[in-house]
Design a protein around this motif. Structure first.
Motif, short mmCIF file in Angstrom:
data_model
loop_
_atom_site.label_atom_id
_atom_site.label_comp_id
_atom_site.label_asym_id
_atom_site.label_seq_id
_atom_site.Cartn_x
_atom_site.Cartn_y
_atom_site.Cartn_z
N VAL A 68 -14.09 25.03 14.49
CA VAL A 68 -13.18 24.38 13.54
C VAL A 68 -13.09 25.23 12.28
O VAL A 68 -14.11 25.52 11.64
N ILE A 69 -11.87 25.64 11.92
CA ILE A 69 -11.64 26.37 10.68
C ILE A 69 -11.37 25.35 9.58
O ILE A 69 -10.56 24.45 9.75
N LEU A 70 -12.07 25.50 8.46
CA LEU A 70 -11.91 24.57 7.35
C LEU A 70 -11.44 25.30 6.10
O LEU A 70 -12.00 26.32 5.71
N VAL A 71 -10.38 24.76 5.47
CA VAL A 71 -9.95 25.22 4.14
C VAL A 71 -10.08 24.02 3.21
O VAL A 71 -9.33 23.05 3.32
N ILE A 95 -21.13 16.67 8.29
CA ILE A 95 -20.55 15.88 9.38
C ILE A 95 -20.47 16.72 10.65
O ILE A 95 -20.76 16.26 11.76
N SER A 96 -20.11 17.98 10.50
CA SER A 96 -19.97 18.88 11.63
C SER A 96 -21.29 19.11 12.35
O SER A 96 -21.32 19.31 13.57
N LEU A 97 -22.38 19.09 11.59
CA LEU A 97 -23.69 19.26 12.20
C LEU A 97 -23.97 18.17 13.23
O LEU A 97 -24.58 18.43 14.28
N GLU A 98 -23.48 16.97 12.95
CA GLU A 98 -23.68 15.85 13.89
C GLU A 98 -22.97 16.11 15.21
O GLU A 98 -23.46 15.74 16.28
N GLU A 105 -0.80 18.31 13.76
CA GLU A 105 -1.08 17.27 14.75
C GLU A 105 -1.70 16.00 14.17
O GLU A 105 -1.77 14.98 14.85
N GLY A 106 -2.17 16.05 12.92
CA GLY A 106 -2.78 14.86 12.37
C GLY A 106 -3.05 14.99 10.88
O GLY A 106 -2.88 16.06 10.29
N ILE A 107 -3.44 13.86 10.26
CA ILE A 107 -3.82 13.86 8.85
C ILE A 107 -5.20 13.22 8.72
O ILE A 107 -5.62 12.44 9.57
N LEU A 108 -5.88 13.56 7.66
CA LEU A 108 -7.23 13.05 7.41
C LEU A 108 -7.38 12.81 5.92
O LEU A 108 -7.14 13.70 5.11
N LYS A 109 -7.76 11.58 5.57
CA LYS A 109 -7.88 11.23 4.16
C LYS A 109 -9.25 11.65 3.61
O LYS A 109 -10.27 11.57 4.30
N LYS A 110 -9.23 12.14 2.37
CA LYS A 110 -10.47 12.47 1.66
C LYS A 110 -10.76 11.39 0.63
O LYS A 110 -9.82 10.75 0.15
N PRO A 111 -12.03 11.19 0.28
CA PRO A 111 -13.20 11.97 0.70
C PRO A 111 -13.52 11.77 2.19
O PRO A 111 -13.22 10.72 2.76
N PHE A 112 -14.11 12.82 2.79
CA PHE A 112 -14.45 12.76 4.20
C PHE A 112 -15.50 11.68 4.46
O PHE A 112 -16.54 11.65 3.81
N VAL A 113 -15.20 10.84 5.42
CA VAL A 113 -16.13 9.82 5.89
C VAL A 113 -16.49 10.17 7.33
O VAL A 113 -15.59 10.43 8.14
N ALA A 114 -17.76 10.17 7.65
CA ALA A 114 -18.21 10.66 8.95
C ALA A 114 -17.46 10.02 10.11
O ALA A 114 -16.91 10.71 10.98
N ALA A 115 -17.41 8.69 10.15
CA ALA A 115 -16.83 7.99 11.29
C ALA A 115 -15.37 8.35 11.50
O ALA A 115 -14.95 8.70 12.62
N SER A 116 -14.56 8.28 10.43
CA SER A 116 -13.13 8.55 10.56
C SER A 116 -12.85 10.03 10.81
O SER A 116 -11.92 10.39 11.55
N THR A 117 -13.65 10.90 10.19
CA THR A 117 -13.47 12.34 10.39
C THR A 117 -13.75 12.73 11.83
O THR A 117 -12.97 13.46 12.46
N ILE A 118 -14.86 12.25 12.36
CA ILE A 118 -15.23 12.57 13.74
C ILE A 118 -14.19 12.01 14.71
O ILE A 118 -13.77 12.69 15.65
N GLU A 148 -10.00 12.99 18.62
CA GLU A 148 -8.71 12.61 19.19
C GLU A 148 -7.73 13.77 19.18
O GLU A 148 -6.97 13.98 20.13
N THR A 149 -7.74 14.54 18.10
CA THR A 149 -6.83 15.68 17.99
C THR A 149 -7.15 16.74 19.02
O THR A 149 -6.25 17.29 19.67
N LEU A 150 -8.43 17.03 19.20
CA LEU A 150 -8.83 18.02 20.20
C LEU A 150 -8.50 17.54 21.61
O LEU A 150 -8.07 18.31 22.46
N LYS A 151 -8.66 16.26 21.84
CA LYS A 151 -8.40 15.70 23.17
C LYS A 151 -6.92 15.70 23.50
O LYS A 151 -6.52 15.99 24.64
N LYS A 152 -6.08 15.38 22.51
CA LYS A 152 -4.65 15.23 22.77
C LYS A 152 -3.85 16.48 22.46
O LYS A 152 -2.63 16.48 22.61
#
Length: 251
Positions: free
Chosen positions: A14-17, A30-33, A108-121, A126-130
């Motif tokens: 996963v590339i992160l900016v 979160i990514s460590l999990e 392919e998707g949007i993600l609200k910040k601040p990052f929350v583990a459950a919603s981020t994962i 889902e994005t990777l799967k679809k």
């Protein structure tokens, strides 16, 4: 730019900016999990450089207002210019985002910040799967840029145009070869004039240029060689299309 080797290669890259250092660290934790392999890029230009120097990534997560190029612009560039089927998630501190901008940029998707583990994962899983490939691998024989603009990104319409292109050019090249065998140079020029826009449509400059020569300034002694080159170029185009879109059942 740095690559944080936090997981084995078989896990998603996963590339992160993310300009906010606290949010960046939050995402890494979160990514460590999930054992994602996180690549930190400072901005969109850094992403492009990384993609040009590395074989692949599975996902780009980039902030909406990334500078100097926005997340939408980078998503669009990756799909249309680099020709990579890399899914993109846009991160933002406010919702909603204008839907049209996301679609046009192939995000392919949007993600609200601040990052929350459950919603981020959940969002990333889902994005990777679809994830659906919206652009073929980069090649030297055709581009879908014009067709995407023409169709407004309608993938079904693009597929139909590609089928029509393959069938019509295949038929017209048979007529061209027949004209050559009969030394009917007027017919050859008419056919070349008629099919030139089709090669222009897929942005194949070589075939377009050959058609232009056949249509106008080529001497009769050069026509057999030009037709041979045109047949070979179309064979390469069609082979690439068959490889990229087997579902079209091209011949």
């Amino acid at each position: 730019m740095k690559n944080l080797q936090i997981s084995p290669k078989e896990y998603a890259t996963v590339i992160l900016v993310e300009s906010n250092l606290l949010e960046r660290e939050n995402f890494i934790q979160i990514s460590l999990e999930e054992k994602w392999n996180v690549v930190i890029c400072e901005d969109g230009l850094d992403v492009i450089q990384w993609l040009n120097n590395n074989s692949s990534a599975d996902l780009l997560v980039i902030e909406e207002n990334s500078m100097p190029i926005s997340g939408y612009q980078i998503a669009d560039y990756i799909k249309t210019e680099l020709g990579l089927a890399l899914p993109v998630i846009i991160t933002t501190g406010k919702i909603p985002i204008v839907q049209e901008r996301r679609v046009l940029a192939y995000a392919e998707g949007i993600l609200k910040k601040p990052f929350v583990a459950a919603s981020t994962i959940l969002q990333i899983r889902e994005t990777l799967k679809k994830s659906i490939e919206l652009a073929p691998e980069k090649n030297d024989y055709y581009s879908l840029n014009y067709l995407k603009d023409l169709s407004g990104g309608d993938e079904e319409f693009i597929m139909e145009l590609l089928k029509v292109f393959s069938a019509s050019i295949n038929s017209e090249l048979k007529n061209l070869n027949e004209g050559l065998s009969q030394k009917d140079y007027l017919r050859i020029r008419e056919i070349a004039h008629g099919i030139k826009p089709s090669f222009d449509m897929i942005e194949n400059e070589k075939a377009k240029g050959i058609c232009l020569l056949l249509d106008s300034i080529a001497e009769e002694k050069d026509i057999p060689k030009l037709i041979e080159e045109l047949n070979l170029e179309f064979a390469n185009i069609n082979k690439q299309l068959i490889n990229d879109f087997p579902e079209l059942n091209l011949i």
